[in-house]
Design a protein around this motif. Structure first.
Motif, PDB file in Angstrom:
ATOM      1  N   VAL A  60       0.831  -1.207   0.000  1.00  0.00           N
ATOM      2  CA  VAL A  60       0.000   0.000   0.000  1.00  0.00           C
ATOM      3  C   VAL A  60       0.865   1.257   0.000  1.00  0.00           C
ATOM      4  O   VAL A  60       2.076   1.211   0.223  1.00  0.00           O
ATOM      5  N   GLU A  61       0.190   2.382  -0.242  1.00  0.00           N
ATOM      6  CA  GLU A  61       0.820   3.691  -0.039  1.00  0.00           C
ATOM      7  C   GLU A  61       0.607   4.087   1.413  1.00  0.00           C
ATOM      8  O   GLU A  61      -0.437   3.821   2.003  1.00  0.00           O
ATOM      9  N   MET A  62       1.623   4.729   2.017  1.00  0.00           N
ATOM     10  CA  MET A  62       1.503   5.122   3.421  1.00  0.00           C
ATOM     11  C   MET A  62       2.330   6.358   3.719  1.00  0.00           C
ATOM     12  O   MET A  62       3.210   6.742   2.942  1.00  0.00           O
ATOM     13  N   GLN A  63       2.043   6.985   4.864  1.00  0.00           N
ATOM     14  CA  GLN A  63       2.856   8.059   5.403  1.00  0.00           C
ATOM     15  C   GLN A  63       3.854   7.439   6.373  1.00  0.00           C
ATOM     16  O   GLN A  63       3.472   6.747   7.314  1.00  0.00           O
ATOM     17  N   ALA A  64       5.158   7.685   6.159  1.00  0.00           N
ATOM     18  CA  ALA A  64       6.194   7.077   6.984  1.00  0.00           C
ATOM     19  C   ALA A  64       7.187   8.139   7.466  1.00  0.00           C
ATOM     20  O   ALA A  64       7.446   9.115   6.759  1.00  0.00           O
ATOM     21  N   PRO A  65       7.755   7.945   8.668  1.00  0.00           N
ATOM     22  CA  PRO A  65       8.685   8.944   9.221  1.00  0.00           C
ATOM     23  C   PRO A  65      10.067   8.870   8.580  1.00  0.00           C
ATOM     24  O   PRO A  65      10.565   7.792   8.247  1.00  0.00           O
TER      25      PRO A  65
END
Length: 209
Positions: A60-65
């Motif tokens: 999936v697409e995600m927001q990551a730090p």
């Protein structure tokens, strides 16, 4: 002690004890220094600011730090600082590197400067100065002086061992620079060596004595 962080992680303390032993070989000392430097690096960078980035995992697409801002600068005080530098670069291979040539005159205990090389934009970066020992503090003070002269203002100092005398001397000149160390030892002897200490880190690392 204000302005000082003692890194008391069990693995750090275990490896430091082996390094202190006089029978530890040059190869063993060098290996342990590399290993302990990665653990120390983990602690000195634990509060780096993060930002979020959009990435795609295989699912999936995600927001990551991700670490925010310009890359770190590791500033090694030659020659012993290179032992810490090597391990830290394994953990943060993208870091910039500065070399500061300062040695202690064994008669006067004063620093003698002979080399300086750093990225041009150090004023915009976090600088982590590395040197195994904070003994009298004179060499470390000279290194910070050099960096500040070139605009650096976000500086931390990382060492294996520190003496109370060295901490006091260092903080009297650079109270804004936080010290990170694995141990605050008892005192300095008449030759300016940390007691109980581990001897001369450069000599033990390179087998020159």
């Amino acid at each position: 002690m204000d302005g000082v962080t003692v890194i008391d992680h069990p693995l750090v303390q275990h490896k430091l004890t082996i390094m202190r032993k006089k029978e530890t070989s040059t190869a063993g000392f060098r290996r342990l220094l590399r290993e302990i430097s990665m653990l120390l690096c983990y602690e000195v960078t634990r509060d780096l600011e993060l930002t979020m980035e959009t990435i795609e995992t295989p699912l999936v697409e995600m927001q990551a730090p991700i670490v925010e801002g310009k890359k770190l600068v590791f500033a090694s005080i030659l020659r012993a600082g290179n032992g810490l530098l090597e391990g830290m670069l394994e953990l943060v291979p993208s870091a910039r590197v500065s070399h500061i040539g300062v040695y202690r005159d064994h008669e006067t205990l004063k620093p003698v400067e002979y080399y300086f090389k750093a990225p041009e934009d150090i004023a915009e970066r976090l600088i982590i100065i590395v040197d195994p020992m904070l003994a009298t503090g004179n060499s470390s003070i000279a290194a910070v002086d050099k960096l500040k002269e070139r605009g650096a203002h976000n500086i931390r100092f990382l060492c294996l061992l520190a003496a109370p005398e060295g901490i006091k001397n260092f903080q009297s000149v650079h109270p804004d620079v936080r010290i990170y160390t694995a141990s605050i030892d008892s005192h300095l002897n008449e030759l300016g060596y940390i007691v109980p200490g581990l001897g001369d880190a450069g000599d033990r690392m390179y087998g020159t004595k």
